[in-house]
Design a protein around this motif. Sequence first.
Motif, PDB file in Angstrom:
ATOM      1  N   THR A  48       0.840  -1.207   0.000  1.00 48.49           N
ATOM      2  CA  THR A  48       0.000   0.000   0.000  1.00 48.49           C
ATOM      3  C   THR A  48       0.874   1.256   0.000  1.00 48.49           C
ATOM      4  O   THR A  48       0.548   2.227  -0.677  1.00 48.49           O
ATOM      5  CB  THR A  48      -0.989   0.023   1.186  1.00 48.49           C
ATOM      6  OG1 THR A  48      -0.292  -0.152   2.406  1.00 48.49           O
ATOM      7  CG2 THR A  48      -2.045  -1.057   1.040  1.00 48.49           C
ATOM      8  N   ASN A  49       1.976   1.223   0.729  1.00 57.09           N
ATOM      9  CA  ASN A  49       2.886   2.379   0.718  1.00 57.09           C
ATOM     10  C   ASN A  49       3.532   2.577  -0.642  1.00 57.09           C
ATOM     11  O   ASN A  49       3.662   3.715  -1.116  1.00 57.09           O
ATOM     12  CB  ASN A  49       3.961   2.236   1.794  1.00 57.09           C
ATOM     13  CG  ASN A  49       3.416   2.481   3.186  1.00 57.09           C
ATOM     14  OD1 ASN A  49       2.407   3.152   3.357  1.00 57.09           O
ATOM     15  ND2 ASN A  49       4.079   1.936   4.182  1.00 57.09           N
ATOM     16  N   ARG A  50       3.944   1.483  -1.285  1.00 57.75           N
ATOM     17  CA  ARG A  50       4.540   1.597  -2.612  1.00 57.75           C
ATOM     18  C   ARG A  50       3.524   2.126  -3.621  1.00 57.75           C
ATOM     19  O   ARG A  50       3.843   2.984  -4.446  1.00 57.75           O
ATOM     20  CB  ARG A  50       5.105   0.249  -3.064  1.00 57.75           C
ATOM     21  CG  ARG A  50       6.455  -0.086  -2.418  1.00 57.75           C
ATOM     22  CD  ARG A  50       7.059  -1.357  -2.983  1.00 57.75           C
ATOM     23  NE  ARG A  50       6.456  -2.561  -2.444  1.00 57.75           N
ATOM     24  CZ  ARG A  50       6.736  -3.090  -1.256  1.00 57.75           C
ATOM     25  NH1 ARG A  50       7.625  -2.510  -0.469  1.00 57.75           N
ATOM     26  NH2 ARG A  50       6.157  -4.187  -0.848  1.00 57.75           N
ATOM     27  N   ILE A  54       3.437   6.208  -5.751  1.00 61.85           N
ATOM     28  CA  ILE A  54       3.471   6.424  -7.199  1.00 61.85           C
ATOM     29  C   ILE A  54       2.473   7.520  -7.570  1.00 61.85           C
ATOM     30  O   ILE A  54       1.269   7.376  -7.360  1.00 61.85           O
ATOM     31  CB  ILE A  54       3.137   5.126  -7.964  1.00 61.85           C
ATOM     32  CG1 ILE A  54       4.185   4.066  -7.666  1.00 61.85           C
ATOM     33  CG2 ILE A  54       3.043   5.396  -9.467  1.00 61.85           C
ATOM     34  CD1 ILE A  54       3.842   2.685  -8.200  1.00 61.85           C
ATOM     35  N   TYR A  55       3.015   8.599  -8.108  1.00 63.61           N
ATOM     36  CA  TYR A  55       2.167   9.670  -8.628  1.00 63.61           C
ATOM     37  C   TYR A  55       1.959   9.375 -10.107  1.00 63.61           C
ATOM     38  O   TYR A  55       2.897   9.426 -10.902  1.00 63.61           O
ATOM     39  CB  TYR A  55       2.812  11.044  -8.427  1.00 63.61           C
ATOM     40  CG  TYR A  55       1.940  12.164  -8.912  1.00 63.61           C
ATOM     41  CD1 TYR A  55       0.854  12.578  -8.161  1.00 63.61           C
ATOM     42  CD2 TYR A  55       2.182  12.782 -10.128  1.00 63.61           C
ATOM     43  CE1 TYR A  55       0.029  13.598  -8.606  1.00 63.61           C
ATOM     44  CE2 TYR A  55       1.362  13.797 -10.588  1.00 63.61           C
ATOM     45  CZ  TYR A  55       0.286  14.202  -9.824  1.00 63.61           C
ATOM     46  OH  TYR A  55      -0.533  15.202 -10.267  1.00 63.61           O
ATOM     47  N   VAL A  56       0.746   9.036 -10.461  1.00 63.45           N
ATOM     48  CA  VAL A  56       0.449   8.555 -11.803  1.00 63.45           C
ATOM     49  C   VAL A  56       0.494   9.685 -12.828  1.00 63.45           C
ATOM     50  O   VAL A  56      -0.280  10.637 -12.746  1.00 63.45           O
ATOM     51  CB  VAL A  56      -0.930   7.864 -11.838  1.00 63.45           C
ATOM     52  CG1 VAL A  56      -1.271   7.430 -13.250  1.00 63.45           C
ATOM     53  CG2 VAL A  56      -0.952   6.677 -10.888  1.00 63.45           C
ATOM     54  N   THR A  57       1.434   9.555 -13.780  1.00 63.20           N
ATOM     55  CA  THR A  57       1.532  10.520 -14.879  1.00 63.20           C
ATOM     56  C   THR A  57       1.497   9.828 -16.244  1.00 63.20           C
ATOM     57  O   THR A  57       1.406  10.504 -17.261  1.00 63.20           O
ATOM     58  CB  THR A  57       2.833  11.343 -14.785  1.00 63.20           C
ATOM     59  OG1 THR A  57       3.939  10.444 -14.829  1.00 63.20           O
ATOM     60  CG2 THR A  57       2.867  12.163 -13.510  1.00 63.20           C
ATOM     61  N   ASN A  58       1.592   8.485 -16.228  1.00 66.23           N
ATOM     62  CA  ASN A  58       1.515   7.747 -17.494  1.00 66.23           C
ATOM     63  C   ASN A  58       0.923   6.362 -17.229  1.00 66.23           C
ATOM     64  O   ASN A  58       0.722   5.967 -16.079  1.00 66.23           O
ATOM     65  CB  ASN A  58       2.889   7.646 -18.173  1.00 66.23           C
ATOM     66  CG  ASN A  58       3.922   6.963 -17.310  1.00 66.23           C
ATOM     67  OD1 ASN A  58       3.700   5.867 -16.810  1.00 66.23           O
ATOM     68  ND2 ASN A  58       5.066   7.605 -17.110  1.00 66.23           N
ATOM     69  N   ARG A  65       1.042   1.026 -10.035  1.00 63.24           N
ATOM     70  CA  ARG A  65       0.259   1.350  -8.841  1.00 63.24           C
ATOM     71  C   ARG A  65      -0.860   0.322  -8.655  1.00 63.24           C
ATOM     72  O   ARG A  65      -1.084  -0.170  -7.552  1.00 63.24           O
ATOM     73  CB  ARG A  65      -0.310   2.757  -8.982  1.00 63.24           C
ATOM     74  CG  ARG A  65      -1.110   3.236  -7.808  1.00 63.24           C
ATOM     75  CD  ARG A  65      -1.448   4.703  -8.039  1.00 63.24           C
ATOM     76  NE  ARG A  65      -2.448   5.214  -7.139  1.00 63.24           N
ATOM     77  CZ  ARG A  65      -2.273   6.281  -6.385  1.00 63.24           C
ATOM     78  NH1 ARG A  65      -1.144   6.956  -6.421  1.00 63.24           N
ATOM     79  NH2 ARG A  65      -3.234   6.708  -5.611  1.00 63.24           N
ATOM     80  N   ARG A  66      -1.530  -0.006  -9.730  1.00 63.64           N
ATOM     81  CA  ARG A  66      -2.621  -0.982  -9.684  1.00 63.64           C
ATOM     82  C   ARG A  66      -2.102  -2.351  -9.235  1.00 63.64           C
ATOM     83  O   ARG A  66      -2.751  -3.046  -8.463  1.00 63.64           O
ATOM     84  CB  ARG A  66      -3.276  -1.050 -11.069  1.00 63.64           C
ATOM     85  CG  ARG A  66      -4.401  -2.034 -11.213  1.00 63.64           C
ATOM     86  CD  ARG A  66      -5.643  -1.536 -10.537  1.00 63.64           C
ATOM     87  NE  ARG A  66      -6.732  -2.475 -10.732  1.00 63.64           N
ATOM     88  CZ  ARG A  66      -7.953  -2.115 -10.986  1.00 63.64           C
ATOM     89  NH1 ARG A  66      -8.277  -0.851 -11.079  1.00 63.64           N
ATOM     90  NH2 ARG A  66      -8.875  -3.018 -11.121  1.00 63.64           N
ATOM     91  N   SER A 118     -11.241   4.695  -7.509  1.00 61.83           N
ATOM     92  CA  SER A 118     -11.033   6.139  -7.667  1.00 61.83           C
ATOM     93  C   SER A 118      -9.856   6.440  -8.591  1.00 61.83           C
ATOM     94  O   SER A 118      -9.809   7.496  -9.210  1.00 61.83           O
ATOM     95  CB  SER A 118     -10.835   6.818  -6.313  1.00 61.83           C
ATOM     96  OG  SER A 118      -9.565   6.529  -5.780  1.00 61.83           O
ATOM     97  N   ASP A 119      -8.917   5.500  -8.692  1.00 66.71           N
ATOM     98  CA  ASP A 119      -7.755   5.683  -9.570  1.00 66.71           C
ATOM     99  C   ASP A 119      -8.102   5.563 -11.052  1.00 66.71           C
ATOM    100  O   ASP A 119      -7.302   5.941 -11.899  1.00 66.71           O
ATOM    101  CB  ASP A 119      -6.658   4.663  -9.244  1.00 66.71           C
ATOM    102  CG  ASP A 119      -5.757   5.106  -8.105  1.00 66.71           C
ATOM    103  OD1 ASP A 119      -5.985   6.207  -7.565  1.00 66.71           O
ATOM    104  OD2 ASP A 119      -4.835   4.356  -7.772  1.00 66.71           O
ATOM    105  N   ILE A 120      -9.276   5.073 -11.362  1.00 69.90           N
ATOM    106  CA  ILE A 120      -9.673   4.931 -12.765  1.00 69.90           C
ATOM    107  C   ILE A 120      -9.661   6.277 -13.465  1.00 69.90           C
ATOM    108  O   ILE A 120      -9.378   6.360 -14.661  1.00 69.90           O
ATOM    109  CB  ILE A 120     -11.041   4.223 -12.875  1.00 69.90           C
ATOM    110  CG1 ILE A 120     -10.882   2.771 -12.443  1.00 69.90           C
ATOM    111  CG2 ILE A 120     -11.601   4.313 -14.277  1.00 69.90           C
ATOM    112  CD1 ILE A 120     -12.169   1.982 -12.366  1.00 69.90           C
TER     113      ILE A 120
END
Length: 126
Positions: A48-50, A54-58, A65-66, A118-120
């Motif tokens: 969960t920390n890893r 990750i700040y999703v930019t691509n 992250r998924r 929510s990450d979708i």
Amino acid sequence: MAMLQKELVLDLMTDFGITRMTNLGEAQFLDIKFERIVNLCGDIVGDTNRANAIYVTNKLEYERRRLYQDQAIANCKVLKQELQSIVDVITGLNINKYKRPVLMIDKEINLIKAWRKSDIKFKKKL
């Protein structure tokens, strides 16, 4: 997850709610399960920390992250199975002590699933 980890470790340290130990085999089994459960909790926290780091930019970052989120969910399910195996094998357990940790694990799974959902929005923007 940290609260769940703390509660499980404290329960493990107080002999899983066992009122009596019937044989050496059960004691060895519990030692193995204790180590396995502690490791699983650490894996869940780590995943969960890893994922959170990750700040999703691509798309690749989204997939990474998924993957960490999926691994955390899978480890939560394995953790429940480990607890169930203790209940199935050890005699003299206070089964009521296992209700709260199982509910906490289920809550953790639901929180991670909601996070994934929510990450979708990230995926749609890529």
